[in-house]
Design a protein around this motif. Structure first.
Motif, PDB file in Angstrom:
ATOM      1  N   TYR A 146      -3.211  -1.077   0.932  1.00  0.00           N
ATOM      2  CA  TYR A 146      -3.207  -0.896  -0.424  1.00  0.00           C
ATOM      3  C   TYR A 146      -1.808  -0.419  -0.487  1.00  0.00           C
ATOM      4  O   TYR A 146      -1.492   0.035  -1.637  1.00  0.00           O
ATOM      5  CB  TYR A 146      -4.261  -0.185  -1.185  1.00  0.00           C
ATOM      6  N   ASN A 147      -1.190  -0.114   0.584  1.00  0.00           N
ATOM      7  CA  ASN A 147       0.292   0.580   0.549  1.00  0.00           C
ATOM      8  C   ASN A 147       0.200   1.912  -0.175  1.00  0.00           C
ATOM      9  O   ASN A 147       1.075   2.201  -0.768  1.00  0.00           O
ATOM     10  CB  ASN A 147       1.136  -0.318  -0.020  1.00  0.00           C
ATOM     11  N   ILE A 148      -0.949   2.821   0.037  1.00  0.00           N
ATOM     12  CA  ILE A 148      -1.148   4.001  -0.656  1.00  0.00           C
ATOM     13  C   ILE A 148      -0.516   5.012   0.145  1.00  0.00           C
ATOM     14  O   ILE A 148      -0.803   5.178   1.318  1.00  0.00           O
ATOM     15  CB  ILE A 148      -2.708   4.430  -1.034  1.00  0.00           C
ATOM     16  N   PRO A 149       0.836   5.661  -0.273  1.00  0.00           N
ATOM     17  CA  PRO A 149       1.669   6.497   0.659  1.00  0.00           C
ATOM     18  C   PRO A 149       0.705   7.905   0.764  1.00  0.00           C
ATOM     19  O   PRO A 149      -0.062   8.404  -0.388  1.00  0.00           O
ATOM     20  CB  PRO A 149       2.703   6.893  -0.294  1.00  0.00           C
ATOM     21  N   TYR A 150       0.671   8.528   1.928  1.00  0.00           N
ATOM     22  CA  TYR A 150      -0.310   9.815   2.220  1.00  0.00           C
ATOM     23  C   TYR A 150       0.393  10.468   3.240  1.00  0.00           C
ATOM     24  O   TYR A 150       1.464   9.916   3.750  1.00  0.00           O
ATOM     25  CB  TYR A 150      -1.789   9.237   2.540  1.00  0.00           C
ATOM     26  N   HIS A 151      -0.013  11.596   3.251  1.00  0.00           N
ATOM     27  CA  HIS A 151       0.451  12.724   4.398  1.00  0.00           C
ATOM     28  C   HIS A 151      -0.545  13.487   4.908  1.00  0.00           C
ATOM     29  O   HIS A 151      -1.577  13.724   4.217  1.00  0.00           O
ATOM     30  CB  HIS A 151       1.662  13.297   3.807  1.00  0.00           C
ATOM     31  N   GLU A 152      -0.238  14.122   6.162  1.00  0.00           N
ATOM     32  CA  GLU A 152      -1.155  15.014   6.557  1.00  0.00           C
ATOM     33  C   GLU A 152      -0.537  16.461   6.111  1.00  0.00           C
ATOM     34  O   GLU A 152       0.580  16.729   6.430  1.00  0.00           O
ATOM     35  CB  GLU A 152      -0.948  15.084   8.157  1.00  0.00           C
ATOM     36  N   LYS A 153      -1.636  17.101   5.632  1.00  0.00           N
ATOM     37  CA  LYS A 153      -1.247  18.386   4.964  1.00  0.00           C
ATOM     38  C   LYS A 153      -1.305  19.486   6.348  1.00  0.00           C
ATOM     39  O   LYS A 153      -0.236  19.983   6.808  1.00  0.00           O
ATOM     40  CB  LYS A 153      -2.049  18.940   4.038  1.00  0.00           C
ATOM     41  N   THR A 154      -2.463  19.822   6.673  1.00  0.00           N
ATOM     42  CA  THR A 154      -2.589  20.778   7.913  1.00  0.00           C
ATOM     43  C   THR A 154      -3.751  20.195   8.397  1.00  0.00           C
ATOM     44  O   THR A 154      -4.970  20.056   7.934  1.00  0.00           O
ATOM     45  CB  THR A 154      -2.939  22.130   7.415  1.00  0.00           C
ATOM     46  N   LEU A 155      -4.163  20.808   9.839  1.00  0.00           N
ATOM     47  CA  LEU A 155      -5.446  20.410  10.419  1.00  0.00           C
ATOM     48  C   LEU A 155      -6.145  19.088  10.256  1.00  0.00           C
ATOM     49  O   LEU A 155      -7.129  18.766  10.292  1.00  0.00           O
ATOM     50  CB  LEU A 155      -6.367  21.376  10.039  1.00  0.00           C
ATOM     51  N   SER A 202      -1.374  10.470  -6.264  1.00  0.00           N
ATOM     52  CA  SER A 202      -2.534  10.693  -7.004  1.00  0.00           C
ATOM     53  C   SER A 202      -3.913  10.210  -6.667  1.00  0.00           C
ATOM     54  O   SER A 202      -3.685   9.111  -6.047  1.00  0.00           O
ATOM     55  CB  SER A 202      -2.143  10.029  -8.403  1.00  0.00           C
ATOM     56  N   ALA A 203      -4.731  11.057  -6.538  1.00  0.00           N
ATOM     57  CA  ALA A 203      -6.084  10.736  -6.276  1.00  0.00           C
ATOM     58  C   ALA A 203      -6.564   9.135  -6.970  1.00  0.00           C
ATOM     59  O   ALA A 203      -7.558   8.310  -6.730  1.00  0.00           O
ATOM     60  CB  ALA A 203      -7.370  11.621  -6.629  1.00  0.00           C
ATOM     61  N   GLN A 204      -6.002   9.003  -8.225  1.00  0.00           N
ATOM     62  CA  GLN A 204      -6.150   7.656  -8.942  1.00  0.00           C
ATOM     63  C   GLN A 204      -6.249   6.479  -8.002  1.00  0.00           C
ATOM     64  O   GLN A 204      -6.772   5.332  -8.190  1.00  0.00           O
ATOM     65  CB  GLN A 204      -5.334   7.841 -10.281  1.00  0.00           C
ATOM     66  N   VAL A 218      -9.167   5.898  -6.319  1.00  0.00           N
ATOM     67  CA  VAL A 218     -10.436   5.201  -7.207  1.00  0.00           C
ATOM     68  C   VAL A 218     -10.023   3.889  -7.664  1.00  0.00           C
ATOM     69  O   VAL A 218     -10.564   2.861  -7.562  1.00  0.00           O
ATOM     70  CB  VAL A 218     -10.378   6.231  -8.506  1.00  0.00           C
ATOM     71  N   ASP A 219      -8.533   3.408  -7.624  1.00  0.00           N
ATOM     72  CA  ASP A 219      -8.089   2.159  -8.160  1.00  0.00           C
ATOM     73  C   ASP A 219      -8.070   0.965  -6.983  1.00  0.00           C
ATOM     74  O   ASP A 219      -8.786   0.003  -7.171  1.00  0.00           O
ATOM     75  CB  ASP A 219      -6.705   2.303  -8.579  1.00  0.00           C
ATOM     76  N   MET A 220      -8.087   1.669  -5.750  1.00  0.00           N
ATOM     77  CA  MET A 220      -8.345   0.870  -4.545  1.00  0.00           C
ATOM     78  C   MET A 220      -9.898   0.705  -4.552  1.00  0.00           C
ATOM     79  O   MET A 220     -10.208  -0.699  -4.102  1.00  0.00           O
ATOM     80  CB  MET A 220      -8.073   1.728  -3.354  1.00  0.00           C
ATOM     81  N   LEU A 221     -10.749   1.539  -4.797  1.00  0.00           N
ATOM     82  CA  LEU A 221     -12.405   1.280  -4.779  1.00  0.00           C
ATOM     83  C   LEU A 221     -12.691   0.242  -5.868  1.00  0.00           C
ATOM     84  O   LEU A 221     -13.399  -0.710  -5.658  1.00  0.00           O
ATOM     85  CB  LEU A 221     -13.149   2.638  -4.876  1.00  0.00           C
ATOM     86  N   GLU A 222     -12.089   0.449  -6.930  1.00  0.00           N
ATOM     87  CA  GLU A 222     -12.457  -0.236  -8.037  1.00  0.00           C
ATOM     88  C   GLU A 222     -11.894  -1.827  -7.779  1.00  0.00           C
ATOM     89  O   GLU A 222     -12.678  -2.608  -8.108  1.00  0.00           O
ATOM     90  CB  GLU A 222     -11.661   0.079  -9.387  1.00  0.00           C
TER      91      GLU A 222
END
Length: 403
Positions: A89-98, A106-108, A111-115
């Motif tokens: 879904y080309n949702i950009p993400y990153h590793e924060k820690t651990l 956004s978390a939205q 939700v949009d992906m699941l919907e």
């Protein structure tokens, strides 16, 4: 009266994901939820950015009275499988820690992906529907919601736990489990801040908002090395939230406020270079000055120059800073807890299919079962993995009849 292959109670992470996978298999699927929005807990998770999984998720990151139960589901639908879906879904993400993965935006987006995954003609989602009755029938289950009755061969309980009642959490999942003869492992708030007894709380309140790295150890020896956060109610921060899942009322936790150095070695070096420097000013190089002052007020740190520090005082100082003993008054409870510890006893559920071993066609997934992950995306991964295990095992009764 409408008939469905599967009815899923709960439109959270586990429920929506299970519905999407069941729908892809051609099952006529209905999702029922009492809330106004899909994925309410997803939306607020991770500070609104949804810590949707963890790179290092494995069964050892979970607490359960049946510790091997989660192995099968986690192995068959892994963090890499969900990461692949997010990437699709080309949702950009990153590793924060651990190993914690967060959405960049956004978390939205989750939700949009699941919907979108649920936007199949054979999947129906009903919000603002309150289930008032569930009956077992010869062919499956009869569910009454908002006065309307619907039938299903398979019923999936994905109603979550008791954490964050402000988001609509209710005990309905546990009630239904008990109705059908299941044991409930006693529940309590987990991944939750500690409250403190009044004398200590009052002395520490001036530190509200201050965060320091630490190692926190529970009475059973479990430890986490992350930050702790002083709050106006007590203690929070990742290390505290983690250890809260292992803490029992009345117990102490041990906090190492200087996990990366030895205070004895540090002071020996400082004493050589600055013998006349006060102990307070020296410790303020390592810790918030106000925290040092609090320990002084409590008689835990002597007011003296480094050259005046004797061996018994040094040993006591070592214990104070490396093994600070704190007895929480309690926790902030379900109101702020991220998850619920305990739940439907997994000894009575199939680890391969999530189906009840007591009632054919009844399934339990996600937080409602006695599987609780660490902080950091592990509970979402359990939602995805348990949902996948359930969805792939659901029978296609009505589809076969319609054929």
């Amino acid at each position: 009266m409408k008939n469905f292959d599967v009815i899923i109670l709960g439109a959270g992470a586990a429920g929506l994901f299970c519905a999407s996978l069941a729908g892809k298999r051609g099952l006529k699927t209905l999702v029922i939820d009492n809330g106004k929005k899909l994925g309410r807990k997803i939306l607020m998770s991770g500070g609104g950015r949804c810590n949707f999984t963890n790179l290092y998720a494995e069964h050892s990151n979970y607490i359960s009275t049946n510790p091997h139960f989660c192995k099968s589901a986690l192995a068959r639908y892994t963090q890499w499988d969900f990461i692949a879906l997010v990437a699709k879904y080309n949702i950009p993400y990153h590793e924060k820690t651990l190993g914690q993965l967060f959405c960049d935006n956004s978390a939205q987006e989750i939700v949009d992906m699941l919907e979108n995954e649920c936007s199949l003609p054979n999947i129906t989602i009903k919000l603002r529907n309150e289930v008032t009755e569930v009956e077992k029938t010869a062919d499956g289950f009869l569910i009454t919601a908002n006065g309307i009755k619907v039938c299903t061969h398979s019923l999936v309980i994905a109603t979550g736990g008791l954490s964050m009642p402000g988001l609509g959490a209710t005990p309905i999942g546990y009630r239904l489990a008990e109705q059908f003869g299941h044991t409930i492992i006693p529940t309590r708030a987990a991944l939750v801040p500690f409250t403190l007894h009044k004398p200590l709380l009052e002395s520490l309140q001036v530190l509200s908002g201050v965060s320091v790295p630490a190692t926190v150890t529970s009475a059973d020896g479990t430890l986490f090395k992350e930050n702790i956060l002083f709050t106006h109610r007590g203690l929070s921060g990742p290390a505290i939230l983690q250890i809260s899942s292992y803490w029992n009322p009345g117990e102490y936790v041990s906090i190492n406020l200087l996990p990366n150095l030895s205070i004895t070695e540090f002071l020996a070096n400082e004493k050589q270079q600055h013998p006349n420097q006060s102990l307070k000013n020296t410790l303020a190089k390592l810790l918030p000055r106000r925290l040092v002052e609090v320990f002084q007020e409590q008689g835990q740190i002597p007011e003296c120059a480094l050259k005046q520090l004797n061996h018994p005082q040094l040993e006591h100082l070592h214990d104070t800073l490396h093994q600070w003993q704190v007895q929480p008054n309690g926790t902030e409870g379900y109101r702020t807890a991220e998850v619920t510890l305990g739940g439907v006893d997994t000894h009575e559920i199939s680890s391969k299919t999530m189906e009840s071993q007591k009632i054919s066609g009844l399934y339990f997934i996600g937080e409602v079962v006695d599987v609780t992950g660490w902080l950091g995306g592990y509970n979402f991964q359990w939602a995805w993995s348990s949902a996948a295990a359930c969805a792939e095992s659901l029978p296609q009764i009505l589809v076969q009849q319609n054929d």
